[in-house]
Design a protein around this motif. Structure first.
Motif, PDB file in Angstrom:
ATOM      1  N   ALA A  26       0.686  -0.789   0.010  1.00 16.09           N
ATOM      2  CA  ALA A  26      -0.514  -0.055   0.027  1.00 16.09           C
ATOM      3  C   ALA A  26       0.564   1.031   0.209  1.00 16.09           C
ATOM      4  CB  ALA A  26      -0.882   0.480   0.691  1.00 16.09           C
ATOM      5  N   PHE A  27       1.937   1.006  -0.802  1.00 19.62           N
ATOM      6  CA  PHE A  27       3.127   2.479  -0.518  1.00 19.62           C
ATOM      7  C   PHE A  27       3.040   3.260   0.894  1.00 19.62           C
ATOM      8  CE2 PHE A  27       1.337   2.072  -4.711  1.00 19.62           C
ATOM      9  CZ  PHE A  27       2.315   1.419  -5.460  1.00 19.62           C
ATOM     10  N   GLU A  61       6.422   1.532   5.832  1.00 22.57           N
ATOM     11  CA  GLU A  61       7.541   3.158   6.420  1.00 22.57           C
ATOM     12  C   GLU A  61       7.355   3.892   6.116  1.00 22.57           C
ATOM     13  OE1 GLU A  61       9.484   1.344   8.470  1.00 22.57           O
ATOM     14  OE2 GLU A  61       8.766  -0.774   7.938  1.00 22.57           O
ATOM     15  N   LEU A  62       7.174   4.435   4.967  1.00 23.69           N
ATOM     16  CA  LEU A  62       6.910   5.959   4.438  1.00 23.69           C
ATOM     17  C   LEU A  62       5.640   6.102   4.182  1.00 23.69           C
ATOM     18  CD1 LEU A  62       9.630   5.940   1.760  1.00 23.69           C
ATOM     19  CD2 LEU A  62       9.809   6.775   4.261  1.00 23.69           C
ATOM     20  N   ASP A  63       5.323   7.144   4.781  1.00 22.11           N
ATOM     21  CA  ASP A  63       3.869   8.062   5.226  1.00 22.11           C
ATOM     22  C   ASP A  63       3.217   7.355   2.792  1.00 22.11           C
ATOM     23  OD1 ASP A  63       2.746   8.289   7.019  1.00 22.11           O
ATOM     24  OD2 ASP A  63       4.197  10.615   6.945  1.00 22.11           O
ATOM     25  N   ASN A  64       4.574   7.868   1.810  1.00 21.93           N
ATOM     26  CA  ASN A  64       4.094   7.520   0.737  1.00 21.93           C
ATOM     27  C   ASN A  64       5.151   6.880   0.057  1.00 21.93           C
ATOM     28  OD1 ASN A  64       3.217   7.805  -2.019  1.00 21.93           O
ATOM     29  ND2 ASN A  64       2.861   9.788  -2.367  1.00 21.93           N
ATOM     30  N   SER A  65       5.615   6.238  -0.518  1.00 22.86           N
ATOM     31  CA  SER A  65       6.539   5.666  -0.688  1.00 22.86           C
ATOM     32  C   SER A  65       6.555   5.544  -3.043  1.00 22.86           C
ATOM     33  CB  SER A  65       7.321   3.951  -0.388  1.00 22.86           C
ATOM     34  OG  SER A  65       6.284   3.064  -0.495  1.00 22.86           O
ATOM     35  N   ILE A  66       5.106   6.155  -3.248  1.00 23.18           N
ATOM     36  CA  ILE A  66       5.088   6.258  -4.513  1.00 23.18           C
ATOM     37  C   ILE A  66       6.227   6.843  -4.829  1.00 23.18           C
ATOM     38  CG2 ILE A  66       3.711   6.872  -6.421  1.00 23.18           C
ATOM     39  CD1 ILE A  66       1.382   6.404  -4.857  1.00 23.18           C
ATOM     40  N   PRO A  67       6.358   8.225  -4.459  1.00 19.83           N
ATOM     41  CA  PRO A  67       7.613   8.404  -6.153  1.00 19.83           C
ATOM     42  C   PRO A  67       9.261   7.760  -5.771  1.00 19.83           C
ATOM     43  CG  PRO A  67       6.751  10.585  -4.666  1.00 19.83           C
ATOM     44  CD  PRO A  67       6.874   8.641  -4.105  1.00 19.83           C
ATOM     45  N   MET A  68       9.151   7.013  -4.376  1.00 20.24           N
ATOM     46  CA  MET A  68      10.797   5.895  -4.585  1.00 20.24           C
ATOM     47  C   MET A  68      10.586   5.100  -5.523  1.00 20.24           C
ATOM     48  SD  MET A  68      12.433   4.441  -1.506  1.00 20.24           S
ATOM     49  CE  MET A  68      12.892   6.003  -0.229  1.00 20.24           C
ATOM     50  N   LEU A 123       5.006  -3.866 -14.906  1.00 21.25           N
ATOM     51  CA  LEU A 123       5.000  -4.023 -13.279  1.00 21.25           C
ATOM     52  C   LEU A 123       3.741  -4.507 -12.822  1.00 21.25           C
ATOM     53  CD1 LEU A 123       5.741  -0.140 -12.743  1.00 21.25           C
ATOM     54  CD2 LEU A 123       6.660  -2.607 -11.488  1.00 21.25           C
ATOM     55  N   SER A 124       3.942  -5.535 -11.694  1.00 21.06           N
ATOM     56  CA  SER A 124       2.637  -6.534 -11.719  1.00 21.06           C
ATOM     57  C   SER A 124       3.027  -5.579 -10.442  1.00 21.06           C
ATOM     58  CB  SER A 124       3.108  -7.665 -11.228  1.00 21.06           C
ATOM     59  OG  SER A 124       2.407  -8.456 -10.344  1.00 21.06           O
ATOM     60  N   LEU A 125       1.893  -4.986  -9.801  1.00 26.72           N
ATOM     61  CA  LEU A 125       1.776  -4.436  -7.803  1.00 26.72           C
ATOM     62  C   LEU A 125       0.948  -5.299  -7.297  1.00 26.72           C
ATOM     63  CD1 LEU A 125       1.706  -0.856  -9.051  1.00 26.72           C
ATOM     64  CD2 LEU A 125       3.799  -2.020  -8.041  1.00 26.72           C
ATOM     65  N   ASN A 126       1.464  -5.163  -5.894  1.00 27.71           N
ATOM     66  CA  ASN A 126      -0.187  -6.073  -4.872  1.00 27.71           C
ATOM     67  C   ASN A 126       0.320  -5.514  -3.348  1.00 27.71           C
ATOM     68  OD1 ASN A 126       2.013  -8.551  -5.795  1.00 27.71           O
ATOM     69  ND2 ASN A 126       0.605  -8.270  -6.424  1.00 27.71           N
ATOM     70  N   GLU A 127      -1.027  -5.897  -3.341  1.00 26.72           N
ATOM     71  CA  GLU A 127      -1.381  -4.564  -2.109  1.00 26.72           C
ATOM     72  C   GLU A 127      -1.785  -2.922  -2.493  1.00 26.72           C
ATOM     73  OE1 GLU A 127       0.373  -5.318   1.887  1.00 26.72           O
ATOM     74  OE2 GLU A 127       0.295  -7.260   1.947  1.00 26.72           O
ATOM     75  N   VAL A 128      -2.368  -2.720  -2.752  1.00 25.17           N
ATOM     76  CA  VAL A 128      -2.616  -1.629  -3.248  1.00 25.17           C
ATOM     77  C   VAL A 128      -4.128  -1.192  -2.875  1.00 25.17           C
ATOM     78  CG1 VAL A 128      -2.368  -0.649  -5.789  1.00 25.17           C
ATOM     79  CG2 VAL A 128      -1.305  -2.079  -5.676  1.00 25.17           C
ATOM     80  N   PRO A 178      -7.148   8.116   0.938  1.00 23.21           N
ATOM     81  CA  PRO A 178      -7.673   8.607   0.302  1.00 23.21           C
ATOM     82  C   PRO A 178      -7.633   9.129  -1.617  1.00 23.21           C
ATOM     83  CG  PRO A 178      -7.512   9.971   1.661  1.00 23.21           C
ATOM     84  CD  PRO A 178      -6.100   8.605   1.987  1.00 23.21           C
ATOM     85  N   VAL A 179      -7.219   7.899  -1.738  1.00 18.97           N
ATOM     86  CA  VAL A 179      -6.414   8.449  -3.775  1.00 18.97           C
ATOM     87  C   VAL A 179      -6.918   6.944  -4.311  1.00 18.97           C
ATOM     88  CG1 VAL A 179      -4.820  10.062  -2.552  1.00 18.97           C
ATOM     89  CG2 VAL A 179      -3.953   8.078  -2.668  1.00 18.97           C
ATOM     90  N   ASP A 180      -6.000   6.945  -5.481  1.00 21.51           N
ATOM     91  CA  ASP A 180      -6.161   6.302  -6.187  1.00 21.51           C
ATOM     92  C   ASP A 180      -4.570   5.967  -6.453  1.00 21.51           C
ATOM     93  OD1 ASP A 180      -6.018   4.305  -8.802  1.00 21.51           O
ATOM     94  OD2 ASP A 180      -7.601   5.261 -10.032  1.00 21.51           O
ATOM     95  N   GLN A 181      -4.262   5.352  -5.877  1.00 20.78           N
ATOM     96  CA  GLN A 181      -2.794   4.552  -5.632  1.00 20.78           C
ATOM     97  C   GLN A 181      -1.744   4.516  -6.531  1.00 20.78           C
ATOM     98  OE1 GLN A 181      -2.526   2.522  -2.373  1.00 20.78           O
ATOM     99  NE2 GLN A 181      -1.259   3.698  -0.888  1.00 20.78           N
ATOM    100  N   LEU A 182      -2.819   3.180  -7.965  1.00 19.53           N
ATOM    101  CA  LEU A 182      -2.189   2.838  -9.007  1.00 19.53           C
ATOM    102  C   LEU A 182      -2.005   4.200  -9.910  1.00 19.53           C
ATOM    103  CD1 LEU A 182      -1.300   0.979 -10.246  1.00 19.53           C
ATOM    104  CD2 LEU A 182      -3.448   0.044 -10.653  1.00 19.53           C
TER     105      LEU A 182
END
Length: 278
Positions: free
Chosen positions: A51-52, A55-62, A75-80, A88-92
């Motif tokens: 869920a990105f 350990e960080l609030d938002n690891s999407i940029p990293m 990319l195959s991504l799990n736990e999104v 409250p965002v569309d993480q993908l």
């Protein structure tokens, strides 16, 4: 004096060329990181991203920077998470945008805090077809799903199987095999399955998947990221579908643009494939 300087310059240039030739494998191209990719190969990456937010609030940029660094092509991504109370965002969608505006599809496994939770796929090119396979929960911990995306060159499916009850997980694996075999058996395009299988090599779950799929990925520990001890993330191919060669595989642990210990609790795993027309 001029000839001596020219000779010295030529010597320096030759030395630099030799150093480059020795540091980059023949047939490989630099991806900007420590994991060269052969020219023409497609790099498929499996990553449970937690869920990105492990350990960080938002690891999407990293994570996006890390995937760009290794030259990911799909990319195959799990736990999104998708627009729920936890995120409250569309993480993908946010991740796909961070990758440079990639196309993406979300496979909802269950309702969660007013929104969705599941798996996703992100690719830079056109998506021809996509669908979600709901997986039976049985006595497992929660509902699971498999998202399937068909592109111009290949089919990629992403799943996240249960961890709590092996018989239920075996049924989930059998469901994935049944549906993908029904839809793509004899396909002219190769069909790849990636996911966090929550099962190790030699387990009944992997044996069940092995009835239809061949494991392509390097069997190296993928969990946990800070102390890898088990291999539970895999990339496989549907037997008898498409034509391709396996060009390489690895579990990257060192990045210039990120820290795997902060990005997620899993490590990413990739395979490089050369896809042939059939």
């Amino acid at each position: 004096m001029k000839s001596i300087v020219q000779h010295a310059l030529v010597t320096v240039l030759l030395s630099a060329s030799l150093l480059l030739a020795c540091s980059t494998p023949r047939g490989a191209v630099s991806t900007g990181g420590a994991y060269p990719k052969e020219k023409g190969a497609v790099r498929l990456v499996q990553y449970n991203v937690g869920a990105f937010s492990k350990e960080l609030d938002n690891s999407i940029p990293m994570i996006a920077a890390m995937m760009k660094e290794i030259g990911a092509d799909a990319l195959s991504l799990n736990e999104v998470d998708s627009c729920n109370g936890r995120h409250p965002v569309d993480q993908l969608a946010d991740f796909a945008q961070a990758m440079g505006g990639w196309n993406h599809r979300f496979g909802k496994a269950m309702q969660y805090l007013g929104g969705g939770y599941g798996v996703g796929i992100a690719v830079p090119g056109r998506i021809i077809r996509s669908f979600t396979i709901p997986l039976p929960k049985g006595n497992g911990s929660e509902p699971r799903a498999c998202i399937v995306v068909e592109t111009d060159r290949y089919v990629l499916a992403s799943t996240h199987l249960d961890f709590a009850d092996e018989p239920s997980t075996v049924v989930q694996a059998r469901t994935v095999c049944k549906v993908l075999s029904r839809e793509y058996s004899g396909s002219r395009k190769p069909v790849f399955l990636a996911g966090d299988m929550n099962s190790e090599p030699g387990s009944e779950v992997l044996s069940t998947l092995g009835e239809s799929f061949d494991v392509l990925s390097y069997r190296k520990e993928t969990f946990s990221a800070d102390s890898p001890r088990v291999c539970i993330d895999f990339i496989m191919s549907l037997r008898g579908a498409g034509s391709f060669d396996l060009a390489g595989s690895d579990v990257p642990v060192s990045f210039r643009d990120g820290d795997v210990r902060l990005a997620s609790d899993h490590l990413p795993v990739y395979v490089d494939v050369r896809i042939w027309k059939r």
